[in-house]
Enzyme design. Sequence first.
Site, PDB file in Angstrom:
ATOM      1  CD  GLU A 226       4.744 -10.896  -9.802  1.00  0.00           C
ATOM      2  OE1 GLU A 226       4.997 -10.049  -8.744  1.00  0.00           O
ATOM      3  OE2 GLU A 226       3.594 -10.845 -10.325  1.00  0.00           O
TER       4      GLU A 226
ATOM      5  CB  CYS B  94      -6.324   1.021  -4.305  1.00  0.00           C
ATOM      6  SG  CYS B  94      -5.958   1.802  -2.612  1.00  0.00           S
TER       7      CYS B  94
ATOM      8  CB  CYS C 174     -12.965   5.809  -2.760  1.00  0.00           C
ATOM      9  SG  CYS C 174     -11.291   6.052  -2.098  1.00  0.00           S
TER      10      CYS C 174
ATOM     11  CB  CYS D  46     -12.601   0.648  -4.124  1.00  0.00           C
ATOM     12  SG  CYS D  46     -11.685  -0.441  -3.041  1.00  0.00           S
TER      13      CYS D  46
ATOM     14  CB  CYS E 229     -11.414   1.073   2.774  1.00  0.00           C
ATOM     15  SG  CYS E 229     -10.034   2.207   2.601  1.00  0.00           S
TER      16      CYS E 229
END
Length: 355
Positions: free
Chosen positions: A37, A192, A199, A202, A208
Amino acid sequence: MSDEHFGAAVLDWYDRHGRKDLPWQQRITPYRVWVSEIMLQQTQVSTVLGYFDRFMDALPTVQALASAAEDEVLHLWTGLGYYSRARNLHKTAKLIVAEHGSEFPKSVDQLAELPGIGRSTAGAIASLSMGLRAPILDGNVKRVLARYVAQDGYPGEPKVARKLWDVAERLTPHARVNHYTQAMMDLGATLCTRSKPSCLLCPLKPGCRAHLLGRETDFPVPKPRKALPQKRTLMPLLANHEGAILLYRRPSTGLWGGLWSLPELEDLAALGPLAERHALQLQQHQELPGLTHTFSHFQLAIEPWLIRVKPEANAVAEADWLWYNLATPPRLGLAAPVKTLLKRAAAELNAGEMS
């Protein structure tokens, strides 16, 4: 789309398309998730892959990281940039060993108190490696949620960030939080995306708002742009008869903190005092191609000069200075442009020997 349908759609997509073979997804531990991370902050997955494997080979546990020399940590980080991340990683490892019995705290609040671990990174560690319900809001997730709710305003502003955290908290499910967290990061990284979101593929398309408005690329609102200031410096690569280059360790705080670097001068006239300071006799001068390095807040134009020198003594008298052997380089942390210039110097010196 209801909050429950949101989570179900994300998890269904993860089961079919989510990434499950990244190195830090194997043999999952809080340590491995934490290191990944921190490396992934402001850095692409493709770049991190090689660095993560090398880091884990050298420092496989939090105890190994805590006991490592700072130069070794910075050496393993060289080229990843944002070196305060590496210094905080080292500092936090020592705290975990000394104050937490080598075990990572098992709460988001305690994790977020450690150096270099903010709320989102703490949430990722807690959810991915401990199965705790903890929302995250890294760059990828921020983009997904900002588009999903068509959030106005730059997310770097506190009031906008608070709104997105509220959305993240509301939508994070209570089951399979580790898979949900990974899926949200994957959605932002693979579908995204910043400029050309996919899209049609997605799972969140039905709910959205940015997509329904036809304004996908308007969100998240970008940071107001400012022209980057321009700075310049002259960096001499002082090479002795063995082909070693004189380096010094920068202060632990500030730009390139704790890394080994080349001296920085206003102009060639400042070479005299530097040579006198280190008892060097200046010989051949050769200008190398310039280099521009972009930081987050300014651009630095570097004017490099390869300068052969004859030291009056074999060793550098001052602490935090050394002769860097180009043939058998020591394991030190180097700033990326300095590493590039050392390679150029090595090529010029080798070419000179052959001519």
